[in-house]
Design a protein around this motif. Structure first.
Motif, PDB file in Angstrom:
ATOM      1  N   VAL A 225      -5.245   0.484  -2.030  1.00  0.00           N
ATOM      2  CA  VAL A 225      -4.538   0.413  -3.303  1.00  0.00           C
ATOM      3  C   VAL A 225      -5.498   0.581  -4.466  1.00  0.00           C
ATOM      4  O   VAL A 225      -5.196   1.259  -5.451  1.00  0.00           O
ATOM      5  CB  VAL A 225      -3.769  -0.923  -3.420  1.00  0.00           C
ATOM      6  CG1 VAL A 225      -3.230  -1.109  -4.829  1.00  0.00           C
ATOM      7  CG2 VAL A 225      -2.616  -0.948  -2.419  1.00  0.00           C
ATOM      8  N   GLN A 226      -6.664  -0.027  -4.373  1.00  0.00           N
ATOM      9  CA  GLN A 226      -7.625   0.085  -5.470  1.00  0.00           C
ATOM     10  C   GLN A 226      -8.081   1.529  -5.655  1.00  0.00           C
ATOM     11  O   GLN A 226      -8.208   2.019  -6.775  1.00  0.00           O
ATOM     12  CB  GLN A 226      -8.807  -0.850  -5.201  1.00  0.00           C
ATOM     13  CG  GLN A 226      -8.416  -2.331  -5.230  1.00  0.00           C
ATOM     14  CD  GLN A 226      -9.510  -3.240  -4.722  1.00  0.00           C
ATOM     15  OE1 GLN A 226     -10.681  -2.903  -4.786  1.00  0.00           O
ATOM     16  NE2 GLN A 226      -9.134  -4.396  -4.211  1.00  0.00           N
ATOM     17  N   ASP A 227      -8.309   2.229  -4.557  1.00  0.00           N
ATOM     18  CA  ASP A 227      -8.695   3.637  -4.653  1.00  0.00           C
ATOM     19  C   ASP A 227      -7.567   4.480  -5.237  1.00  0.00           C
ATOM     20  O   ASP A 227      -7.787   5.348  -6.084  1.00  0.00           O
ATOM     21  CB  ASP A 227      -9.072   4.172  -3.273  1.00  0.00           C
ATOM     22  CG  ASP A 227     -10.390   3.592  -2.764  1.00  0.00           C
ATOM     23  OD1 ASP A 227     -11.165   3.087  -3.589  1.00  0.00           O
ATOM     24  OD2 ASP A 227     -10.619   3.633  -1.535  1.00  0.00           O
TER      25      ASP A 227
ATOM     26  N   LEU B 194       8.303  -5.715  -6.150  1.00  0.00           N
ATOM     27  CA  LEU B 194       7.149  -6.008  -5.295  1.00  0.00           C
ATOM     28  C   LEU B 194       5.936  -6.427  -6.121  1.00  0.00           C
ATOM     29  O   LEU B 194       5.199  -7.341  -5.752  1.00  0.00           O
ATOM     30  CB  LEU B 194       6.806  -4.785  -4.442  1.00  0.00           C
ATOM     31  CG  LEU B 194       7.756  -4.476  -3.284  1.00  0.00           C
ATOM     32  CD1 LEU B 194       7.431  -3.116  -2.682  1.00  0.00           C
ATOM     33  CD2 LEU B 194       7.687  -5.560  -2.216  1.00  0.00           C
ATOM     34  N   ILE B 195       5.721  -5.755  -7.257  1.00  0.00           N
ATOM     35  CA  ILE B 195       4.607  -6.124  -8.125  1.00  0.00           C
ATOM     36  C   ILE B 195       4.817  -7.520  -8.698  1.00  0.00           C
ATOM     37  O   ILE B 195       3.873  -8.325  -8.792  1.00  0.00           O
ATOM     38  CB  ILE B 195       4.444  -5.098  -9.259  1.00  0.00           C
ATOM     39  CG1 ILE B 195       4.081  -3.731  -8.682  1.00  0.00           C
ATOM     40  CG2 ILE B 195       3.362  -5.544 -10.241  1.00  0.00           C
ATOM     41  CD1 ILE B 195       4.066  -2.620  -9.696  1.00  0.00           C
TER      42      ILE B 195
ATOM     43  N   GLU C 214       0.825  -1.205   0.000  1.00  0.00           N
ATOM     44  CA  GLU C 214       0.000   0.000   0.000  1.00  0.00           C
ATOM     45  C   GLU C 214       0.859   1.255   0.000  1.00  0.00           C
ATOM     46  O   GLU C 214       0.587   2.202  -0.754  1.00  0.00           O
ATOM     47  CB  GLU C 214      -0.914  -0.010   1.228  1.00  0.00           C
ATOM     48  CG  GLU C 214      -2.002  -1.060   1.179  1.00  0.00           C
ATOM     49  CD  GLU C 214      -2.872  -1.072   2.425  1.00  0.00           C
ATOM     50  OE1 GLU C 214      -3.979  -1.616   2.373  1.00  0.00           O
ATOM     51  OE2 GLU C 214      -2.419  -0.530   3.472  1.00  0.00           O
ATOM     52  N   ASN C 215       1.877   1.263   0.825  1.00  0.00           N
ATOM     53  CA  ASN C 215       2.745   2.425   0.921  1.00  0.00           C
ATOM     54  C   ASN C 215       3.476   2.692  -0.388  1.00  0.00           C
ATOM     55  O   ASN C 215       3.673   3.851  -0.793  1.00  0.00           O
ATOM     56  CB  ASN C 215       3.747   2.214   2.052  1.00  0.00           C
ATOM     57  CG  ASN C 215       4.567   3.458   2.342  1.00  0.00           C
ATOM     58  OD1 ASN C 215       4.041   4.480   2.764  1.00  0.00           O
ATOM     59  ND2 ASN C 215       5.877   3.366   2.123  1.00  0.00           N
ATOM     60  N   SER C 216       3.874   1.633  -1.090  1.00  0.00           N
ATOM     61  CA  SER C 216       4.590   1.785  -2.356  1.00  0.00           C
ATOM     62  C   SER C 216       3.699   2.425  -3.416  1.00  0.00           C
ATOM     63  O   SER C 216       4.137   3.323  -4.157  1.00  0.00           O
ATOM     64  CB  SER C 216       5.090   0.418  -2.838  1.00  0.00           C
ATOM     65  OG  SER C 216       6.008  -0.130  -1.926  1.00  0.00           O
ATOM     66  N   TYR C 217       2.449   1.980  -3.506  1.00  0.00           N
ATOM     67  CA  TYR C 217       1.527   2.570  -4.466  1.00  0.00           C
ATOM     68  C   TYR C 217       1.167   3.998  -4.077  1.00  0.00           C
ATOM     69  O   TYR C 217       1.077   4.885  -4.934  1.00  0.00           O
ATOM     70  CB  TYR C 217       0.247   1.724  -4.569  1.00  0.00           C
ATOM     71  CG  TYR C 217       0.361   0.551  -5.494  1.00  0.00           C
ATOM     72  CD1 TYR C 217       0.233   0.710  -6.878  1.00  0.00           C
ATOM     73  CD2 TYR C 217       0.580  -0.739  -5.011  1.00  0.00           C
ATOM     74  CE1 TYR C 217       0.320  -0.381  -7.739  1.00  0.00           C
ATOM     75  CE2 TYR C 217       0.677  -1.834  -5.858  1.00  0.00           C
ATOM     76  CZ  TYR C 217       0.550  -1.644  -7.220  1.00  0.00           C
ATOM     77  OH  TYR C 217       0.640  -2.717  -8.078  1.00  0.00           O
ATOM     78  N   GLN C 218       0.949   4.219  -2.794  1.00  0.00           N
ATOM     79  CA  GLN C 218       0.597   5.567  -2.351  1.00  0.00           C
ATOM     80  C   GLN C 218       1.718   6.560  -2.630  1.00  0.00           C
ATOM     81  O   GLN C 218       1.460   7.716  -2.961  1.00  0.00           O
ATOM     82  CB  GLN C 218       0.268   5.549  -0.857  1.00  0.00           C
ATOM     83  CG  GLN C 218      -1.072   4.915  -0.528  1.00  0.00           C
ATOM     84  CD  GLN C 218      -1.296   4.788   0.971  1.00  0.00           C
ATOM     85  OE1 GLN C 218      -0.422   4.328   1.706  1.00  0.00           O
ATOM     86  NE2 GLN C 218      -2.466   5.190   1.432  1.00  0.00           N
TER      87      GLN C 218
END
Length: 222
Positions: free
Chosen positions: A140-142, A122-123, A78-82
């Protein structure tokens, strides 16, 4: 009659002096180290003991913050995407003309994948797990809906100005940008070996960066 005294709430585990002074900084330090460990060793190979050692805190404290190893792994995702979406918002693509905005967006995402390899790793790891952990995250989806909405706004402006052809799907454009940016990192080692070239050479990277932007724009433009 004397009323029973309710039990005291569980106290957090003892922490070091730094954690007492700034617990949020301590959480971020754990996330930083955990990101490196998960990207390097995967979910199964990463060791919480090693994360604790590198952050100078106890396993108990890590579990107090993140519940368990899988909870820590999900928070890392989550932190990586954010992080990438937060940086992307700061670029303000809507302030540029449509073609320039799209060029900048492609180059930004290409550079991000290139410069922050742990994100790609990570992905790749989460794909091995069939995205079962990301599926648990509404965060993550948002966040990723924002990534498509940026492209949608650029595309809509360009179409109104007669620059982009009608009928395109912003999600498909996002897929194309991601594919070009992702492959350049995920397959760099094998591609370089098989074709005896250095895909990480600065001149090659700059050429591929321009090519990625040109490819997307040629698909979009009238």
């Amino acid at each position: 009659m004397t009323q029973p005294v309710p039990p005291a709430p569980a106290a957090p585990p003892a922490v070091n002096r730094r954690a007492k002074v700034n617990p949020e900084a301590n959480r971020q330090d754990i996330l930083r180290v955990a990101t490196e460990e998960f990207a390097l060793h995967g979910l199964s190979g990463a060791r919480v003991d090693e994360i604790a050692r590198r952050t100078d805190c106890s396993k108990r404290l890590i579990y107090y913050y993140f519940t368990d190893k899988e909870g820590l792994y999900l928070k890392v995702l989550e932190n990586s995407y954010q992080t990438i979406r937060s940086i992307e918002r700061d670029v303000h693509f809507d302030e540029y003309p449509p073609v320039e905005a799209m060029t900048r967006l492609v180059e930004f995402r290409f550079d991000h994948h290139m410069n922050i390899e742990y994100f790609v790793r990570l992905i790749m790891i989460e794909n091995i797990h069939n995205a079962q952990y990301l599926a648990k995250s509404s965060v993550v989806q948002d966040v990723n809906r924002q990534a498509v909405s940026v492209i949608q706004r650029i595309y809509d402006r360009g179409q109104r100005e007669g620059l982009f052809r009608p009928g395109l799907d912003a999600l498909h454009i996002h897929w194309q940008v991601s594919a070009l940016s992702f492959f350049n990192v995920s397959n760099r080692a094998t591609f370089s070996l098989l074709f005896r070239c250095d895909m990480a050479a600065p001149d090659t990277v700059q050429s591929l960066r321009r090519q990625a932007a040109e490819s997307v724009l040629r698909y979009m433009q009238t």
